[in-house]
Scaffold this active site. Structure first.
Site, PDB file in Angstrom:
ATOM      1  N   ASN A  79      -1.042   3.501   3.259  1.00  0.00           N
ATOM      2  CA  ASN A  79      -2.065   2.675   2.593  1.00  0.00           C
ATOM      3  C   ASN A  79      -1.644   2.095   1.248  1.00  0.00           C
ATOM      4  OD1 ASN A  79      -5.004   1.935   1.778  1.00  0.00           O
ATOM      5  ND2 ASN A  79      -4.379   3.432   0.227  1.00  0.00           N
ATOM      6  N   ASP A 101       5.993   8.352  -5.683  1.00  0.00           N
ATOM      7  CA  ASP A 101       6.085   6.892  -5.618  1.00  0.00           C
ATOM      8  C   ASP A 101       6.623   6.566  -4.223  1.00  0.00           C
ATOM      9  OD1 ASP A 101       7.004   4.258  -5.696  1.00  0.00           O
ATOM     10  OD2 ASP A 101       7.625   4.390  -7.798  1.00  0.00           O
ATOM     11  N   VAL A 102       5.829   5.865  -3.421  1.00  0.00           N
ATOM     12  CA  VAL A 102       6.237   5.635  -2.024  1.00  0.00           C
ATOM     13  C   VAL A 102       7.486   4.765  -1.889  1.00  0.00           C
ATOM     14  CG1 VAL A 102       3.931   5.967  -1.020  1.00  0.00           C
ATOM     15  CG2 VAL A 102       4.650   3.650  -1.717  1.00  0.00           C
ATOM     16  N   TYR A 155       2.884 -10.894  -1.971  1.00  0.00           N
ATOM     17  CA  TYR A 155       1.936 -10.012  -1.266  1.00  0.00           C
ATOM     18  C   TYR A 155       1.849 -10.396   0.215  1.00  0.00           C
ATOM     19  CZ  TYR A 155      -2.494  -7.540  -0.344  1.00  0.00           C
ATOM     20  OH  TYR A 155      -3.474  -6.716   0.171  1.00  0.00           O
ATOM     21  N   LYS A 202       2.877  -8.201   3.609  1.00  0.00           N
ATOM     22  CA  LYS A 202       1.929  -7.854   4.676  1.00  0.00           C
ATOM     23  C   LYS A 202       2.369  -8.451   6.022  1.00  0.00           C
ATOM     24  CE  LYS A 202      -0.849  -5.477   2.032  1.00  0.00           C
ATOM     25  NZ  LYS A 202      -0.992  -4.014   2.172  1.00  0.00           N
TER      26      LYS A 202
HETATM   27  P1  NAD Z   1      -6.436   0.212  -4.934  1.00  0.00           P
HETATM   28  O1  NAD Z   1      -5.716  -0.426  -6.057  1.00  0.00           O
HETATM   29  O2  NAD Z   1      -7.695   0.926  -5.214  1.00  0.00           O
HETATM   30  O3  NAD Z   1      -5.492   1.207  -4.137  1.00  0.00           O
HETATM   31  C1  NAD Z   1      -4.096   1.102  -4.064  1.00  0.00           C
HETATM   32  C2  NAD Z   1      -3.537   2.496  -4.214  1.00  0.00           C
HETATM   33  O4  NAD Z   1      -2.114   2.471  -4.040  1.00  0.00           O
HETATM   34  C3  NAD Z   1      -3.814   3.072  -5.600  1.00  0.00           C
HETATM   35  O5  NAD Z   1      -4.337   4.382  -5.463  1.00  0.00           O
HETATM   36  C4  NAD Z   1      -2.443   3.093  -6.264  1.00  0.00           C
HETATM   37  O6  NAD Z   1      -2.273   4.114  -7.196  1.00  0.00           O
HETATM   38  C5  NAD Z   1      -1.559   3.311  -5.051  1.00  0.00           C
HETATM   39  N1  NAD Z   1      -0.176   2.951  -5.303  1.00  0.00           N
HETATM   40  C6  NAD Z   1       0.296   1.814  -5.882  1.00  0.00           C
HETATM   41  N2  NAD Z   1       1.630   1.867  -5.967  1.00  0.00           N
HETATM   42  C7  NAD Z   1       2.015   3.055  -5.436  1.00  0.00           C
HETATM   43  C8  NAD Z   1       3.269   3.690  -5.259  1.00  0.00           C
HETATM   44  N3  NAD Z   1       4.410   3.106  -5.618  1.00  0.00           N
HETATM   45  N4  NAD Z   1       3.277   4.921  -4.684  1.00  0.00           N
HETATM   46  C9  NAD Z   1       2.133   5.529  -4.308  1.00  0.00           C
HETATM   47  N5  NAD Z   1       0.925   4.980  -4.463  1.00  0.00           N
HETATM   48  C10 NAD Z   1       0.871   3.748  -5.021  1.00  0.00           C
HETATM   49  O7  NAD Z   1      -6.677  -0.961  -3.880  1.00  0.00           O
HETATM   50  P2  NAD Z   1      -7.133  -0.892  -2.339  1.00  0.00           P
HETATM   51  O8  NAD Z   1      -7.886  -2.114  -2.104  1.00  0.00           O
HETATM   52  O9  NAD Z   1      -7.759   0.414  -2.023  1.00  0.00           O
HETATM   53  O10 NAD Z   1      -5.741  -1.044  -1.589  1.00  0.00           O
HETATM   54  C11 NAD Z   1      -5.323  -0.161  -0.565  1.00  0.00           C
HETATM   55  C12 NAD Z   1      -4.536  -0.936   0.483  1.00  0.00           C
HETATM   56  O11 NAD Z   1      -5.413  -1.863   1.134  1.00  0.00           O
HETATM   57  C13 NAD Z   1      -3.396  -1.774  -0.100  1.00  0.00           C
HETATM   58  O12 NAD Z   1      -2.269  -1.710   0.759  1.00  0.00           O
HETATM   59  C14 NAD Z   1      -3.966  -3.181  -0.092  1.00  0.00           C
HETATM   60  O13 NAD Z   1      -2.981  -4.170  -0.018  1.00  0.00           O
HETATM   61  C15 NAD Z   1      -4.821  -3.133   1.163  1.00  0.00           C
HETATM   62  N6  NAD Z   1      -5.847  -4.169   1.219  1.00  0.00           N
HETATM   63  C16 NAD Z   1      -6.896  -4.186   0.351  1.00  0.00           C
HETATM   64  C17 NAD Z   1      -7.845  -5.190   0.457  1.00  0.00           C
HETATM   65  C18 NAD Z   1      -9.048  -5.255  -0.446  1.00  0.00           C
HETATM   66  O14 NAD Z   1      -9.783  -6.263  -0.370  1.00  0.00           O
HETATM   67  N7  NAD Z   1      -9.326  -4.268  -1.269  1.00  0.00           N
HETATM   68  C19 NAD Z   1      -7.712  -6.173   1.438  1.00  0.00           C
HETATM   69  C20 NAD Z   1      -6.628  -6.142   2.283  1.00  0.00           C
HETATM   70  C21 NAD Z   1      -5.697  -5.131   2.178  1.00  0.00           C
END
Ligand code: NAD
Length: 279
Positions: free
Chosen positions: A105, A78-79, A177, A181
């Site tokens: 990420n 857990d990060v 959120y 960010k």
């Molecule tokens: P996702 O839900 O598929 O991935 C998020 C990942 O973070 C998951 O694998 C989850 O298990 C992991 N995670 C959550 N809490 C955690 C913790 N405490 N410790 C370790 N891992 C943890 O969604 P995504 O879209 O792939 O998101 C990845 C990143 O990209 C995030 O930071 C998100 O905010 C950012 N992001 C996504 C989008 C989008 O449109 N998908 C847009 C902007 C930013």
């Protein structure tokens, strides 16, 4: 006239060759993190596939990395938990002998209108998205500082913060959120300034709308998808690979003179799309 130095030119050419990087990718069991981990696997990297609860997803990521020619391991942490983060980096160093790149990420959303937002919703998002990125960055920096080489002219370590267009676009109903960010943006820039003299590069990638689990309620629903596309001048929703390609480049010698910068990979979402036929 400025002449090209042949030695410099040769070193630029050589920099396009594959070198084995060791890369930690947090939240790599799905979505953008999974895409990035696999893209590094294709470059022959050693990839630490961090996951929180989805071991199956993480194992799938690792299989894809190995099929592509890379190596790696899956690691549950857990990060937002200091001890777990420290152990993950220790494991990385003992297994692969070092660390070259951190892809910060992992991230979550816990949405609510402001007056109903609970302290728990606020804290969970800040703890994961901002404190989690701080903890992982700190461990990576501690390692990079140990391999400090005064004479090095090139980067000795890279951190890429995966932020969001919501580090500059306000987002109603998602204050926790957007705050996390926005915090990442200044964490990234301040750290970049502190680390540049040590040849440690720190950058951000801010995705727009990328089709992953975090927003599948939107892109799987035709009506909501139509509304979302109005915010994207490029008229398509992004894929994890769109982010992954940029991450691999941003962590390579090809981009060695870039630090403290955010690349918005968003199909133009930050261009004030409302002005396309208005104002
Ligand atoms: P996702 O839900 O598929 O991935 C998020 C990942 O973070 C998951 O694998 C989850 O298990 C992991 N995670 C959550 N809490 C955690 C913790 N405490 N410790 C370790 N891992 C943890 O969604 P995504 O879209 O792939 O998101 C990845 C990143 O990209 C995030 O930071 C998100 O905010 C950012 N992001 C996504 C989008 C989008 O449109 N998908 C847009 C902007 C930013």
């Amino acid at each position: 006239m400025l002449l090209v130095n042949p030695e410099h030119f040769l070193s630029l050419l050589m920099s396009t060759e594959n070198t084995t990087q060791t890369v930690v990718v947090t939240g790599a069991s799905s979505g953008i993190g999974q895409g990035i981990a696999i893209a590094f696997g294709k470059k022959g990297a050693n990839v630490i596939v961090n996951y929180h609860s989805d071991e199956e997803g993480a194992t799938h990521t690792l299989k894809q990395i190995e099929q592509a020619g890379g190596k790696g391991l899956v690691y549950q942490a857990d990060v937002s938990k200091e001890e777990e983060v420290i152990s993950m980096f220790d494991k990385t160093i003992t297994t692969f002998g070092g660390l070259d790149v951190l892809i910060n990420n992992a991230g979550i959303q816990k949405d609510s209108d402001f007056s109903h937002m609970t302290l728990d919703q606020w804290r969970k998002v800040i703890d994961t998205n901002l404190t989690g990125q701080f903890l992982c960055a700190r461990e990576a920096i501690r390692h990079f500082e140990e391999k400090q080489n005064e004479s090095s002219d090139k980067s000795i370590g890279n951190i890429i913060f995966i932020s969001s267009v919501h580090d500059i676009i306000p987002w109603a109903g998602h204050v926790n959120y957007a705050s996390s960010k926005g915090g990442i943006l200044m964490l990234m820039k301040s750290l970049a300034l502190e680390m540049a003299p040590k040849k440690i590069r720190i950058n951000g990638i801010s995705p727009g709308a990328i089709a992953t689990d975090i927003n599948d309620d939107v892109w799987k629903d035709e009506e909501k998808k139509k509304e979302l596309l109005k915010l994207i001048p490029y008229k398509r929703i992004g894929q994890p690979e769109d982010i992954a390609k940029v991450a691999v480049w941003l962590a390579s010698e090809e981009s060695d003179y870039i630090t403290g910068t955010t690349i918005y990979v968003d199909g133009g979402m930050t261009l004030y799309p409302g002005f396309v036929d208005n104002g």
